[in-house]
Design a protein around this motif. Structure first.
Motif, PDB file in Angstrom:
ATOM      1  N   PRO A 238      -5.977   0.130   1.414  1.00  0.00           N
ATOM      2  CA  PRO A 238      -7.271  -0.193   0.804  1.00  0.00           C
ATOM      3  C   PRO A 238      -7.988  -1.279   1.600  1.00  0.00           C
ATOM      4  O   PRO A 238      -7.357  -2.017   2.366  1.00  0.00           O
ATOM      5  N   LYS A 239      -9.282  -1.382   1.413  1.00  0.00           N
ATOM      6  CA  LYS A 239     -10.073  -2.437   2.057  1.00  0.00           C
ATOM      7  C   LYS A 239     -10.759  -3.218   0.946  1.00  0.00           C
ATOM      8  O   LYS A 239     -11.695  -2.732   0.317  1.00  0.00           O
ATOM      9  N   ASP A 240     -10.236  -4.423   0.698  1.00  0.00           N
ATOM     10  CA  ASP A 240     -10.791  -5.300  -0.333  1.00  0.00           C
ATOM     11  C   ASP A 240     -10.400  -6.733   0.002  1.00  0.00           C
ATOM     12  O   ASP A 240      -9.899  -6.997   1.096  1.00  0.00           O
TER      13      ASP A 240
ATOM     14  N   PRO B 176       0.830  -1.206   0.000  1.00  0.00           N
ATOM     15  CA  PRO B 176       0.000   0.000   0.000  1.00  0.00           C
ATOM     16  C   PRO B 176       0.866   1.257   0.000  1.00  0.00           C
ATOM     17  O   PRO B 176       1.967   1.277   0.550  1.00  0.00           O
TER      18      PRO B 176
END
Length: 144
Positions: A92-94, A85
């Protein structure tokens, strides 16, 4: 009409240049000597499709996201991530960047059969990586 299109193009380029130069969010300094690591599974382990990942942390404490307390952060599990990141930006949030903002120190993970990589990254109360980044060595697991 051509002048309007030219003016619009120049305005777009100017705005893009300013956005590229915009500073990141405030970055929290990492505690000297702090380390984040994966306790289990071990590197090279063969695991079932659902298994437990235990997070380790040395030299700092764990606090939930949104809680500003010096010397603390919260865990993020990076699954099959090749590029870390960006510094100064929230993680990120995935499906590849899992957040543990409640202060969790382990998780049950379900992955498809095959070979996968796992890596931990500790972030501050705003999900922003520390400076310098606190990342674990990457491990490989074989899911049967």
């Amino acid at each position: 009409m051509k002048r309007m299109l030219l003016a619009l193009a120049l305005a777009t380029l100017t705005c893009s240049a300013f956005a590229a130069d915009a500073p990141g969010l405030p970055v929290t300094k990492a505690t000297a000597g702090a380390e984040v690591y994966i306790v289990s599974p071990k590197d090279g382990a063969t695991v079932g499709q659902e298994f437990t990942v235990v997070f380790g942390l040395k030299g700092m404490g764990v606090a939930p996201a949104g809680v500003k307390k010096e010397g603390t952060g919260h865990h993020h599990l990076l699954v099959d991530v090749t590029d870390m990141p960006a510094a100064g930006q929230p993680i990120p949030k995935d499906e590849h960047h899992m957040h543990f903002g409640n202060g969790q120190t382990e998780t049950a993970l379900k992955l498809a059969p095959g070979t996968h990589t796992l890596q931990m990254e500790l972030a501050d109360e705003n999900h922003i990586p520390f400076d310098p980044p606190l990342v674990s060595p990457k491990i490989t697991v074989h899911v049967k």
